[in-house]
Design a protein around this motif. Structure first.
Motif, PDB file in Angstrom:
ATOM      1  N   LYS A  62      -5.879 -12.403  -6.829  1.00 29.52           N
ATOM      2  CA  LYS A  62      -7.301 -12.603  -6.489  1.00 29.52           C
ATOM      3  C   LYS A  62      -8.001 -11.270  -6.197  1.00 29.52           C
ATOM      4  O   LYS A  62      -8.800 -11.147  -5.285  1.00 29.52           O
ATOM      5  CB  LYS A  62      -7.466 -13.535  -5.283  1.00 29.52           C
ATOM      6  CG  LYS A  62      -6.729 -14.850  -5.392  1.00 29.52           C
ATOM      7  CD  LYS A  62      -7.321 -15.723  -6.454  1.00 29.52           C
ATOM      8  CE  LYS A  62      -6.693 -17.101  -6.432  1.00 29.52           C
ATOM      9  NZ  LYS A  62      -5.988 -17.455  -7.627  1.00 29.52           N
ATOM     10  N   ARG A  63      -7.682 -10.252  -7.029  1.00 28.30           N
ATOM     11  CA  ARG A  63      -8.314  -8.940  -6.907  1.00 28.30           C
ATOM     12  C   ARG A  63      -8.829  -8.533  -8.267  1.00 28.30           C
ATOM     13  O   ARG A  63      -8.392  -9.059  -9.292  1.00 28.30           O
ATOM     14  CB  ARG A  63      -7.286  -7.885  -6.433  1.00 28.30           C
ATOM     15  CG  ARG A  63      -6.593  -8.177  -5.130  1.00 28.30           C
ATOM     16  CD  ARG A  63      -7.455  -8.013  -3.901  1.00 28.30           C
ATOM     17  NE  ARG A  63      -7.914  -6.682  -3.649  1.00 28.30           N
ATOM     18  CZ  ARG A  63      -7.328  -5.794  -2.855  1.00 28.30           C
ATOM     19  NH1 ARG A  63      -6.200  -6.105  -2.253  1.00 28.30           N
ATOM     20  NH2 ARG A  63      -7.846  -4.622  -2.666  1.00 28.30           N
ATOM     21  N   GLY A  64      -9.744  -7.584  -8.296  1.00 32.56           N
ATOM     22  CA  GLY A  64     -10.274  -7.108  -9.557  1.00 32.56           C
ATOM     23  C   GLY A  64     -11.291  -6.013  -9.325  1.00 32.56           C
ATOM     24  O   GLY A  64     -11.524  -5.590  -8.196  1.00 32.56           O
ATOM     25  N   GLY A  65     -11.912  -5.558 -10.413  1.00 32.62           N
ATOM     26  CA  GLY A  65     -12.925  -4.519 -10.311  1.00 32.62           C
ATOM     27  C   GLY A  65     -12.886  -3.575 -11.490  1.00 32.62           C
ATOM     28  O   GLY A  65     -12.522  -3.953 -12.602  1.00 32.62           O
ATOM     29  N   SER A  66     -13.208  -2.333 -11.228  1.00 34.90           N
ATOM     30  CA  SER A  66     -13.278  -1.290 -12.256  1.00 34.90           C
ATOM     31  C   SER A  66     -12.029  -0.403 -12.194  1.00 34.90           C
ATOM     32  O   SER A  66     -11.118  -0.662 -11.402  1.00 34.90           O
ATOM     33  CB  SER A  66     -14.518  -0.428 -12.017  1.00 34.90           C
ATOM     34  OG  SER A  66     -14.339   0.330 -10.820  1.00 34.90           O
ATOM     35  N   VAL A  67     -12.013   0.652 -12.994  1.00 39.26           N
ATOM     36  CA  VAL A  67     -10.907   1.615 -12.927  1.00 39.26           C
ATOM     37  C   VAL A  67     -10.825   2.247 -11.544  1.00 39.26           C
ATOM     38  O   VAL A  67      -9.739   2.563 -11.063  1.00 39.26           O
ATOM     39  CB  VAL A  67     -11.021   2.702 -14.018  1.00 39.26           C
ATOM     40  CG1 VAL A  67     -10.802   2.125 -15.407  1.00 39.26           C
ATOM     41  CG2 VAL A  67     -12.336   3.457 -13.948  1.00 39.26           C
ATOM     42  N   ILE A  68     -11.959   2.416 -10.901  1.00 42.42           N
ATOM     43  CA  ILE A  68     -11.985   2.995  -9.555  1.00 42.42           C
ATOM     44  C   ILE A  68     -11.289   2.060  -8.575  1.00 42.42           C
ATOM     45  O   ILE A  68     -10.457   2.491  -7.761  1.00 42.42           O
ATOM     46  CB  ILE A  68     -13.424   3.305  -9.111  1.00 42.42           C
ATOM     47  CG1 ILE A  68     -14.030   4.383 -10.023  1.00 42.42           C
ATOM     48  CG2 ILE A  68     -13.470   3.735  -7.648  1.00 42.42           C
ATOM     49  CD1 ILE A  68     -15.515   4.591  -9.857  1.00 42.42           C
ATOM     50  N   ASP A  69     -11.599   0.772  -8.666  1.00 50.24           N
ATOM     51  CA  ASP A  69     -10.958  -0.213  -7.789  1.00 50.24           C
ATOM     52  C   ASP A  69      -9.452  -0.269  -8.037  1.00 50.24           C
ATOM     53  O   ASP A  69      -8.660  -0.385  -7.104  1.00 50.24           O
ATOM     54  CB  ASP A  69     -11.587  -1.591  -7.989  1.00 50.24           C
ATOM     55  CG  ASP A  69     -13.059  -1.587  -7.669  1.00 50.24           C
ATOM     56  OD1 ASP A  69     -13.420  -1.317  -6.518  1.00 50.24           O
ATOM     57  OD2 ASP A  69     -13.859  -1.821  -8.597  1.00 50.24           O
ATOM     58  N   TRP A  70      -9.060  -0.208  -9.302  1.00 49.75           N
ATOM     59  CA  TRP A  70      -7.629  -0.215  -9.651  1.00 49.75           C
ATOM     60  C   TRP A  70      -6.928   0.933  -8.949  1.00 49.75           C
ATOM     61  O   TRP A  70      -5.890   0.751  -8.303  1.00 49.75           O
ATOM     62  CB  TRP A  70      -7.465  -0.115 -11.166  1.00 49.75           C
ATOM     63  CG  TRP A  70      -6.048  -0.172 -11.660  1.00 49.75           C
ATOM     64  CD1 TRP A  70      -5.052   0.739 -11.437  1.00 49.75           C
ATOM     65  CD2 TRP A  70      -5.466  -1.200 -12.461  1.00 49.75           C
ATOM     66  NE1 TRP A  70      -3.902   0.350 -12.052  1.00 49.75           N
ATOM     67  CE2 TRP A  70      -4.126  -0.836 -12.682  1.00 49.75           C
ATOM     68  CE3 TRP A  70      -5.945  -2.372 -13.010  1.00 49.75           C
ATOM     69  CZ2 TRP A  70      -3.248  -1.618 -13.444  1.00 49.75           C
ATOM     70  CZ3 TRP A  70      -5.081  -3.142 -13.768  1.00 49.75           C
ATOM     71  CH2 TRP A  70      -3.757  -2.768 -13.984  1.00 49.75           C
ATOM     72  N   LEU A  71      -7.472   2.143  -9.074  1.00 50.43           N
ATOM     73  CA  LEU A  71      -6.856   3.321  -8.476  1.00 50.43           C
ATOM     74  C   LEU A  71      -6.839   3.236  -6.951  1.00 50.43           C
ATOM     75  O   LEU A  71      -5.863   3.626  -6.311  1.00 50.43           O
ATOM     76  CB  LEU A  71      -7.585   4.584  -8.940  1.00 50.43           C
ATOM     77  CG  LEU A  71      -6.827   5.897  -8.809  1.00 50.43           C
ATOM     78  CD1 LEU A  71      -5.505   5.850  -9.559  1.00 50.43           C
ATOM     79  CD2 LEU A  71      -7.675   7.043  -9.314  1.00 50.43           C
ATOM     80  N   MET A  72      -7.916   2.697  -6.363  1.00 49.83           N
ATOM     81  CA  MET A  72      -7.970   2.524  -4.910  1.00 49.83           C
ATOM     82  C   MET A  72      -6.825   1.645  -4.434  1.00 49.83           C
ATOM     83  O   MET A  72      -6.159   1.968  -3.441  1.00 49.83           O
ATOM     84  CB  MET A  72      -9.291   1.869  -4.503  1.00 49.83           C
ATOM     85  CG  MET A  72     -10.494   2.760  -4.583  1.00 49.83           C
ATOM     86  SD  MET A  72     -12.036   1.836  -4.351  1.00 49.83           S
ATOM     87  CE  MET A  72     -11.740   0.942  -2.849  1.00 49.83           C
ATOM     88  N   ILE A  73      -6.590   0.541  -5.127  1.00 48.04           N
ATOM     89  CA  ILE A  73      -5.529  -0.389  -4.734  1.00 48.04           C
ATOM     90  C   ILE A  73      -4.159   0.211  -5.019  1.00 48.04           C
ATOM     91  O   ILE A  73      -3.263   0.178  -4.171  1.00 48.04           O
ATOM     92  CB  ILE A  73      -5.705  -1.735  -5.470  1.00 48.04           C
ATOM     93  CG1 ILE A  73      -7.007  -2.407  -5.024  1.00 48.04           C
ATOM     94  CG2 ILE A  73      -4.503  -2.645  -5.231  1.00 48.04           C
ATOM     95  CD1 ILE A  73      -7.448  -3.553  -5.903  1.00 48.04           C
ATOM     96  N   GLU A  74      -3.997   0.769  -6.200  1.00 47.25           N
ATOM     97  CA  GLU A  74      -2.707   1.326  -6.607  1.00 47.25           C
ATOM     98  C   GLU A  74      -2.243   2.441  -5.679  1.00 47.25           C
ATOM     99  O   GLU A  74      -1.076   2.505  -5.295  1.00 47.25           O
ATOM    100  CB  GLU A  74      -2.817   1.845  -8.038  1.00 47.25           C
ATOM    101  CG  GLU A  74      -1.530   2.421  -8.590  1.00 47.25           C
ATOM    102  CD  GLU A  74      -1.724   2.952  -9.984  1.00 47.25           C
ATOM    103  OE1 GLU A  74      -1.459   2.198 -10.939  1.00 47.25           O
ATOM    104  OE2 GLU A  74      -2.162   4.117 -10.125  1.00 47.25           O
ATOM    105  N   LYS A  75      -3.157   3.318  -5.308  1.00 46.66           N
ATOM    106  CA  LYS A  75      -2.808   4.489  -4.491  1.00 46.66           C
ATOM    107  C   LYS A  75      -3.092   4.291  -3.002  1.00 46.66           C
ATOM    108  O   LYS A  75      -2.801   5.176  -2.205  1.00 46.66           O
ATOM    109  CB  LYS A  75      -3.586   5.720  -4.977  1.00 46.66           C
ATOM    110  CG  LYS A  75      -3.368   6.068  -6.423  1.00 46.66           C
ATOM    111  CD  LYS A  75      -2.097   6.805  -6.611  1.00 46.66           C
ATOM    112  CE  LYS A  75      -2.007   7.304  -8.057  1.00 46.66           C
ATOM    113  NZ  LYS A  75      -0.706   7.849  -8.342  1.00 46.66           N
ATOM    114  N   ASN A  76      -3.716   3.148  -2.655  1.00 50.08           N
ATOM    115  CA  ASN A  76      -4.105   2.868  -1.275  1.00 50.08           C
ATOM    116  C   ASN A  76      -4.999   3.992  -0.730  1.00 50.08           C
ATOM    117  O   ASN A  76      -4.707   4.603   0.305  1.00 50.08           O
ATOM    118  CB  ASN A  76      -2.880   2.658  -0.383  1.00 50.08           C
ATOM    119  CG  ASN A  76      -3.260   2.059   0.948  1.00 50.08           C
ATOM    120  OD1 ASN A  76      -4.253   1.329   1.059  1.00 50.08           O
ATOM    121  ND2 ASN A  76      -2.483   2.358   1.977  1.00 50.08           N
TER     122      ASN A  76
END
Length: 115
Positions: A62-76
């Motif tokens: 239940k998460r999503g977004g742009s490449v920026i959001d992906w990197l934020m989640i991936e790298k915390n």
């Protein structure tokens, strides 16, 4: 670079593939098991990639977004830090701020992150 320039400059399909994830066509979109939140079971592809809107969505997490959001989640990391990683900080001096060593249990350096 602005948020929009970063998103436009890093197509979501290329970005996800650069993370080592295989994309399978699903109409105009793609599906993958690759997710910045968790590793999904092989063959299970809950993540939708939407090239038209340059976005992604994981139906399991239940998460999503742009490449920026992906990197934020991936790298915390924060949005500002993610944008800096994409080159979005026009005030960056290019100087190292800190280094972080990651040794194994014997003390041998495995890798180093530079900030």
């Amino acid at each position: 670079m602005t948020r929009e320039e970063i998103i436009g400059g890093y197509p979501i399909t290329d970005f996800v593939r650069s993370r080592g994830h295989e994309l399978k066509p699903a109409g105009q979109n793609f599906v993958t098991s690759g997710c910045p939140v968790t590793e999904h079971k092989r063959g299970h592809r809950p993540v939708m990639i939407y090239p038209e809107t340059q976005s992604w969505s994981c139906h399991d997490c239940k998460r999503g977004g742009s490449v920026i959001d992906w990197l934020m989640i991936e790298k915390n990391i924060s949005a500002a830090d993610a944008m800096r990683m994409f080159g979005g900080d026009n005030n960056a001096s290019g100087e190292f701020v800190a280094t972080y060593d990651y040794p194994d249990e014997t003390g041998k350096l495995l890798f180093q992150c530079v900030r």
